[in-house]
Design a protein around this motif. Structure first.
Motif, PDB file in Angstrom:
ATOM      1  N   SER B  91     -71.851 -26.532  -6.791  1.00  0.00           N
ATOM      2  CA  SER B  91     -71.647 -25.559  -7.873  1.00  0.00           C
ATOM      3  C   SER B  91     -72.971 -24.972  -8.315  1.00  0.00           C
ATOM      4  O   SER B  91     -73.091 -23.758  -8.507  1.00  0.00           O
ATOM      5  N   VAL B  92     -73.975 -25.843  -8.483  1.00  0.00           N
ATOM      6  CA  VAL B  92     -75.280 -25.362  -8.964  1.00  0.00           C
ATOM      7  C   VAL B  92     -75.874 -24.365  -7.970  1.00  0.00           C
ATOM      8  O   VAL B  92     -76.261 -23.248  -8.347  1.00  0.00           O
ATOM      9  N   ILE B  93     -75.908 -24.763  -6.677  1.00  0.00           N
ATOM     10  CA  ILE B  93     -76.518 -23.860  -5.675  1.00  0.00           C
ATOM     11  C   ILE B  93     -75.699 -22.579  -5.531  1.00  0.00           C
ATOM     12  O   ILE B  93     -76.240 -21.471  -5.541  1.00  0.00           O
ATOM     13  N   GLY B  94     -74.388 -22.727  -5.429  1.00  0.00           N
ATOM     14  CA  GLY B  94     -73.522 -21.565  -5.210  1.00  0.00           C
ATOM     15  C   GLY B  94     -73.605 -20.573  -6.358  1.00  0.00           C
ATOM     16  O   GLY B  94     -73.737 -19.364  -6.146  1.00  0.00           O
ATOM     17  N   CYS B  95     -73.561 -21.078  -7.590  1.00  0.00           N
ATOM     18  CA  CYS B  95     -73.561 -20.174  -8.751  1.00  0.00           C
ATOM     19  C   CYS B  95     -74.928 -19.539  -8.943  1.00  0.00           C
ATOM     20  O   CYS B  95     -75.022 -18.375  -9.345  1.00  0.00           O
ATOM     21  N   ALA B  96     -76.002 -20.286  -8.675  1.00  0.00           N
ATOM     22  CA  ALA B  96     -77.346 -19.719  -8.816  1.00  0.00           C
ATOM     23  C   ALA B  96     -77.535 -18.581  -7.812  1.00  0.00           C
ATOM     24  O   ALA B  96     -78.111 -17.541  -8.144  1.00  0.00           O
ATOM     25  N   SER B 207     -68.503 -20.402 -13.515  1.00  0.00           N
ATOM     26  CA  SER B 207     -69.168 -21.556 -12.913  1.00  0.00           C
ATOM     27  C   SER B 207     -68.366 -22.831 -13.171  1.00  0.00           C
ATOM     28  O   SER B 207     -68.201 -23.658 -12.280  1.00  0.00           O
ATOM     29  N   LEU B 208     -67.858 -22.991 -14.387  1.00  0.00           N
ATOM     30  CA  LEU B 208     -67.020 -24.153 -14.696  1.00  0.00           C
ATOM     31  C   LEU B 208     -65.755 -24.125 -13.841  1.00  0.00           C
ATOM     32  O   LEU B 208     -65.295 -25.157 -13.342  1.00  0.00           O
ATOM     33  N   TYR B 209     -65.222 -22.920 -13.672  1.00  0.00           N
ATOM     34  CA  TYR B 209     -63.994 -22.778 -12.904  1.00  0.00           C
ATOM     35  C   TYR B 209     -64.201 -23.184 -11.442  1.00  0.00           C
ATOM     36  O   TYR B 209     -63.394 -23.933 -10.885  1.00  0.00           O
ATOM     37  N   ASN B 214     -64.047 -27.026  -6.883  1.00  0.00           N
ATOM     38  CA  ASN B 214     -64.815 -27.822  -5.943  1.00  0.00           C
ATOM     39  C   ASN B 214     -64.312 -29.252  -5.858  1.00  0.00           C
ATOM     40  O   ASN B 214     -64.253 -29.831  -4.780  1.00  0.00           O
ATOM     41  N   VAL B 215     -64.007 -29.846  -6.999  1.00  0.00           N
ATOM     42  CA  VAL B 215     -63.518 -31.229  -6.986  1.00  0.00           C
ATOM     43  C   VAL B 215     -62.248 -31.298  -6.159  1.00  0.00           C
ATOM     44  O   VAL B 215     -62.059 -32.186  -5.331  1.00  0.00           O
ATOM     45  N   ARG B 216     -61.379 -30.312  -6.350  1.00  0.00           N
ATOM     46  CA  ARG B 216     -60.140 -30.287  -5.590  1.00  0.00           C
ATOM     47  C   ARG B 216     -60.409 -30.032  -4.105  1.00  0.00           C
ATOM     48  O   ARG B 216     -59.918 -30.748  -3.241  1.00  0.00           O
ATOM     49  N   ALA B 217     -61.230 -29.009  -3.842  1.00  0.00           N
ATOM     50  CA  ALA B 217     -61.476 -28.609  -2.456  1.00  0.00           C
ATOM     51  C   ALA B 217     -62.237 -29.693  -1.701  1.00  0.00           C
ATOM     52  O   ALA B 217     -62.029 -29.875  -0.498  1.00  0.00           O
ATOM     53  N   SER B 218     -63.114 -30.424  -2.388  1.00  0.00           N
ATOM     54  CA  SER B 218     -63.926 -31.403  -1.658  1.00  0.00           C
ATOM     55  C   SER B 218     -63.063 -32.544  -1.141  1.00  0.00           C
ATOM     56  O   SER B 218     -63.459 -33.233  -0.202  1.00  0.00           O
ATOM     57  N   THR B 219     -61.872 -32.753  -1.705  1.00  0.00           N
ATOM     58  CA  THR B 219     -60.992 -33.767  -1.137  1.00  0.00           C
ATOM     59  C   THR B 219     -60.382 -33.261   0.157  1.00  0.00           C
ATOM     60  O   THR B 219     -60.255 -34.003   1.115  1.00  0.00           O
ATOM     61  N   VAL B 258     -58.524 -34.386 -15.933  1.00  0.00           N
ATOM     62  CA  VAL B 258     -59.517 -34.534 -17.001  1.00  0.00           C
ATOM     63  C   VAL B 258     -60.561 -33.415 -16.932  1.00  0.00           C
ATOM     64  O   VAL B 258     -60.878 -32.776 -17.943  1.00  0.00           O
ATOM     65  N   ILE B 259     -61.065 -33.145 -15.709  1.00  0.00           N
ATOM     66  CA  ILE B 259     -62.083 -32.091 -15.564  1.00  0.00           C
ATOM     67  C   ILE B 259     -61.516 -30.745 -15.992  1.00  0.00           C
ATOM     68  O   ILE B 259     -62.163 -29.973 -16.694  1.00  0.00           O
ATOM     69  N   GLU B 260     -60.270 -30.486 -15.594  1.00  0.00           N
ATOM     70  CA  GLU B 260     -59.659 -29.219 -15.955  1.00  0.00           C
ATOM     71  C   GLU B 260     -59.509 -29.094 -17.456  1.00  0.00           C
ATOM     72  O   GLU B 260     -59.772 -28.042 -18.044  1.00  0.00           O
ATOM     73  N   LEU B 261     -59.115 -30.194 -18.083  1.00  0.00           N
ATOM     74  CA  LEU B 261     -58.926 -30.193 -19.531  1.00  0.00           C
ATOM     75  C   LEU B 261     -60.225 -29.833 -20.242  1.00  0.00           C
ATOM     76  O   LEU B 261     -60.262 -28.964 -21.117  1.00  0.00           O
ATOM     77  N   ILE B 262     -61.317 -30.501 -19.830  1.00  0.00           N
ATOM     78  CA  ILE B 262     -62.621 -30.246 -20.459  1.00  0.00           C
ATOM     79  C   ILE B 262     -63.050 -28.812 -20.196  1.00  0.00           C
ATOM     80  O   ILE B 262     -63.460 -28.088 -21.104  1.00  0.00           O
ATOM     81  N   SER B 263     -62.915 -28.407 -18.928  1.00  0.00           N
ATOM     82  CA  SER B 263     -63.367 -27.068 -18.533  1.00  0.00           C
ATOM     83  C   SER B 263     -62.600 -25.978 -19.271  1.00  0.00           C
ATOM     84  O   SER B 263     -63.182 -24.997 -19.741  1.00  0.00           O
ATOM     85  N   ILE B 264     -61.290 -26.154 -19.409  1.00  0.00           N
ATOM     86  CA  ILE B 264     -60.493 -25.138 -20.098  1.00  0.00           C
ATOM     87  C   ILE B 264     -60.923 -25.037 -21.561  1.00  0.00           C
ATOM     88  O   ILE B 264     -61.066 -23.944 -22.115  1.00  0.00           O
ATOM     89  N   GLN B 265     -61.173 -26.192 -22.175  1.00  0.00           N
ATOM     90  CA  GLN B 265     -61.632 -26.186 -23.567  1.00  0.00           C
ATOM     91  C   GLN B 265     -62.949 -25.422 -23.710  1.00  0.00           C
ATOM     92  O   GLN B 265     -63.111 -24.586 -24.589  1.00  0.00           O
ATOM     93  N   LEU B 266     -63.907 -25.738 -22.817  1.00  0.00           N
ATOM     94  CA  LEU B 266     -65.220 -25.090 -22.878  1.00  0.00           C
ATOM     95  C   LEU B 266     -65.087 -23.593 -22.655  1.00  0.00           C
ATOM     96  O   LEU B 266     -65.667 -22.784 -23.364  1.00  0.00           O
TER      97      LEU B 266
END
Lengths: 258, 271
Positions: B91-96, B207-209, B214-219, B258-266
Motif C-alpha cells: 500500500s505504501v509503495i503503490g500509493c506513493a 489509500s485506506l481503501y 490488499n488484505v483480501r487480495a493477498s490471500t 475489523v480492518i474494513e470497520l476501522i477504514s470505513i470509520q476513518l
C-alpha cells in the motif's frame, strides 16, 4: 510602467477580446476598467501578467516584455504583480495562512514549499499582510469558515504578501453585498495610496467606478472607448461605454455609502 | 389575463416521433445472447435443476469447514502477519507512486498532451491485468515468496489509486491554481499549493481503501505462491484438511471485517 502597444487577443473560437489596444498606466496610479461583460476587461487584466497571451502586439511591465518572456522570466514578472479574483480563488480546505503564503512562493525554494516548510520571515510577511486587511486573528482558521468579505480580504492579503509593484483586481466585489463591496474597495484604495502600489481594478458598477477610479478606462467590444478621470465620467460617458442607456443594474445601490 | 390566453389560437401540433427500434432490438439481442451462453449446443449447458440437485454434494466439505480444528490456529499466526505486512508495504509503495502518476494522467495538471496520453495508456494497461495474473508473473520472475506478492499488489494499487485520484484531480476547483500561477509559482508548486490540499482527503481515503483490498487480495495471490496466508490455505486444501481451512477462513473473515470497520470509520471522517 505598464504599456500596451497595438495589443490584440483573439480566442480560439474567433472571439476578439482585445483589438489593437494602446494604453499606458503609470507607477502608483489607481485605474478602474469598466465595460459590459464580454467587453474585454478580464482579458486586459490577464494580459498584464501573461495569464492570457496576446495574439498580436506587445505588453511591457516595468520595461520588460511580457509577450516575449521565457517561462522563467514570466514567473519573475508575475512575482511582482499581485492578483485578486472575483471568486477569491482560495484553497478552501486549508488555513488562511497557507493561502496567504501562496504569495511567498516566488521567494521560497521549491523543496521548502513542497514540504510546506516556509521560512519564519516569509510567515511574518504573510502575517503582516493579514494585519493590513484586519484579519490576522483568523490566520489558523480554515478559509471555508470565513464570510465572503473576509475571504476576499484573504485574497488581498495573498496579493500583498508578494510585496508587489502592481495589483490586478478582476471584479473583486462582484460576489459581495454592497456594504462589503465598499469595505473591500476602500482596502484597495488604501493599499494604493499608502504603499504606492499601482492598482488596476475591473468593475461593472458605474457608481463604484466613479467613487474609486482616479482614472477610468472604458472598453467596448475589445476597443478602448474612454480614458479619463472619474470626475469627468458622467452618465453620457457611461452610455457611450455601455452602448445603451443606463439601468438600475448598472449601479451597486441607489445611494452609495458615505 | 392576456388577450392571447383569452382567445387561444390553435397552432399546428408537432407530429409524434416514430417509436425507436432500439429498445425492442436491444431486448431481442439480450435474449439471444443469454440463450447462446446457456444452451446445450452453443454454450455451457446451464441446467438449473441439476445444480439444485448437486447442492448437497458439498455438504460434507462444508460440514468439515464449519467444525474448525482450533489446534491449528497457532501455526497460522505467522503467515497471517506476513499477509498483513505484505499489504502494508504494498500500500505504501503503490500509493506513493500513484500520487505523481495521477497528476500526469489528469487533464488539469498534466505537463503536456503527450505525457497525458502516455500516462493514461500505461494506467489502462496496468489495470487491464487482474491481480492474480500479476502474482503469477512475479512468482515466475522473482520466485515464490512475499516479494512476488508485494510486487503484484504494488501494481494493483497503482492502477486503482492513480485512476481514482486522477479523476479527483480532474474535478478540483481550478481557481487556486490560477492564483498560484499568477503569483509566479512553477508547475510543481502550483500543484502542491493549489491542487494537493484539495485532493488530500480523497487520497488518504483511497489509500485506506486499497489497503483493505490488499488484505483480501493477498490471500488470493498467496494461492499461486506469492507468500502469506494464501500459501497455507492452498496447502491445507490440497491435503483436504477442511477443518484447518475452516480456521483460516474464520480468521480471514474476522481480520477483513475489523480492518474494513476501522477504514470505513476513518474514511467517513475524511471526506
Amino acid at each position: 510602467m505598464i504599456r500596451f502597444s497595438r495589443a490584440s487577443v483573439t480566442y480560439p473560437g474567433g472571439v476578439h477580446a482585445l483589438r489593437e489596444l494602446d494604453l499606458e498606466i503609470g507607477a502608483g496610479e489607481m485605474v478602474v476598467v469598466v465595460g459590459l461583460s464580454g467587453a474585454g476587461k478580464s482579458t486586459l487584466i490577464r494580459a498584464i501578467n501573461g495569464l492570457v497571451p496576446l495574439t498580436e502586439g506587445e505588453v511591457t511591465v516595468e520595461g520588460r516584455s511580457v509577450t516575449r518572456a521565457t517561462p522563467r522570466e514570466l514567473r519573475e514578472i508575475r512575482s511582482r504583480i499581485g492578483m485578486i479574483f472575483q471568486t477569491f480563488n482560495l484553497v478552501k480546505r486549508t488555513t488562511v495562512l497557507n493561502n496567504v503564503l501562496m504569495g511567498r512562493l516566488h521567494a521560497t525554494p521549491t523543496w521548502r514549499a513542497l514540504l510546506s516548510r516556509y521560512r519564519p520571515e516569509d510567515v511574518e510577511i504573510a502575517m503582516q499582510a493579514l494585519e493590513r486587511v484586519g484579519i490576522v486573528d483568523k490566520a489558523y482558521v480554515r478559509a471555508s469558515n470565513l464570510s465572503g468579505g473576509q475571504q476576499q480580504r484573504v485574497g488581498i492579503a495573498r496579493a500583498l504578501a508578494q510585496e508587489p509593484r502592481i495589483i490586478l483586481a478582476d471584479e473583486p466585489v462582484a460576489s459581495l453585498d454592497p456594504p462589503t463591496s465598499h469595505v473591500v474597495m476602500r482596502d484597495l484604495q488604501r493599499i494604493n495610496r499608502e504603499l504606492g502600489i499601482t492598482t488596476i481594478v475591473n468593475l461593472h458598477f458605474l457608481d463604484l467606478a466613479r467613487v474609486y477610479g482616479e482614472r477610468i478606462v472604458g472598453l467596448r467590444g475589445g476597443r478602448l472607448v474612454y480614458d479619463g478621470t472619474g470626475a469627468q465620467a458622467d452618465e453620457r460617458v457611461f452610455r457611450e461605454i455601455y452602448g445603451r442607456s443606463l439601468t438600475a443594474d448598472d449601479v451597486l445601490e441607489a445611494s452609495p455609502a458615505a | 389575463m392576456t388577450a392571447a390566453a383569452a382567445t387561444p389560437v390553435r397552432s399546428a401540433r408537432p407530429a409524434k416521433p416514430r417509436p425507436s427500434l432500439a429498445v425492442p432490438l436491444g431486448v431481442l439481442g439480450f435474449l439471444v445472447l443469454t440463450y447462446w451462453a446457456a444452451s446445450e449446443e452453443f454454450g455451457i449447458g446451464f441446467d438449473l435443476p441439476a445444480i439444485l440437485g448437486d447442492l448437497t454434494r458439498g455438504a460434507g466439505i462444508i460440514g468439515e469447514i464449519l467444525r474448525p480444528d482450533w489446534t491449528f490456529l497457532p501455526a497460522t499466526v505467522e503467515p497471517m502477519l506476513e499477509t498483513l505486512q505484505m499489504a502494508i508495504i504494498a500500500s505504501v509503495i503503490g500509493c506513493a507512486t500513484a500520487l505523481p502518476v495521477s497528476f500526469i494522467a489528469s487533464r488539469v495538471t498534466t505537463p503536456g498532451v503527450a505525457a497525458y496520453f502516455v500516462g493514461r495508456g500505461i494506467l489502462n494497461v496496468i489495470r487491464a491485468l487482474p491481480d492474480l495474473l500479476y502474482a503469477m508473473i512475479f512468482v515466475a520472475a522473482v520466485s515464490i515468496g512475499p516479494l512476488a506478492g508485494i510486487l503484484a499488489l504494488v501494481f494493483f494499487n497503482l492502477g486503482v489509486v492513480a485512476k481514482l485520484l486522477s479523476e479527483t484531480v480532474d474535478g478540483v476547483d481550478q481557481g487556486p491554481m490560477e492564483a498560484a500561477r499568477a503569483a509566479g509559482a512553477n508547475r510543481a508548486l502550483t500543484i502542491r499549493t493549489g491542487v494537493f490540499p484539495q485532493i488530500l482527503p480523497n487520497y488518504v481515503a483511497y489509500s485506506l481503501y486499497v489497503f483493505e483490498l490488499n488484505v483480501r487480495a493477498s490471500t488470493v495471490i498467496g494461492i499461486v505462491g506469492a507468500g502469506g496466508i494464501g500459501n497455507v490455505l492452498n496447502a491445507q486444501m490440497k491435503f483436504f484438511a477442511y477443518e484447518r481451512v475452516g480456521v483460516v477462513i474464520v480468521e480471514l473473515f474476522v481480520l477483513v471485517f475489523v480492518i474494513e470497520l476501522i477504514s470505513i470509520q476513518l474514511r467517513r471522517r475524511l471526506v
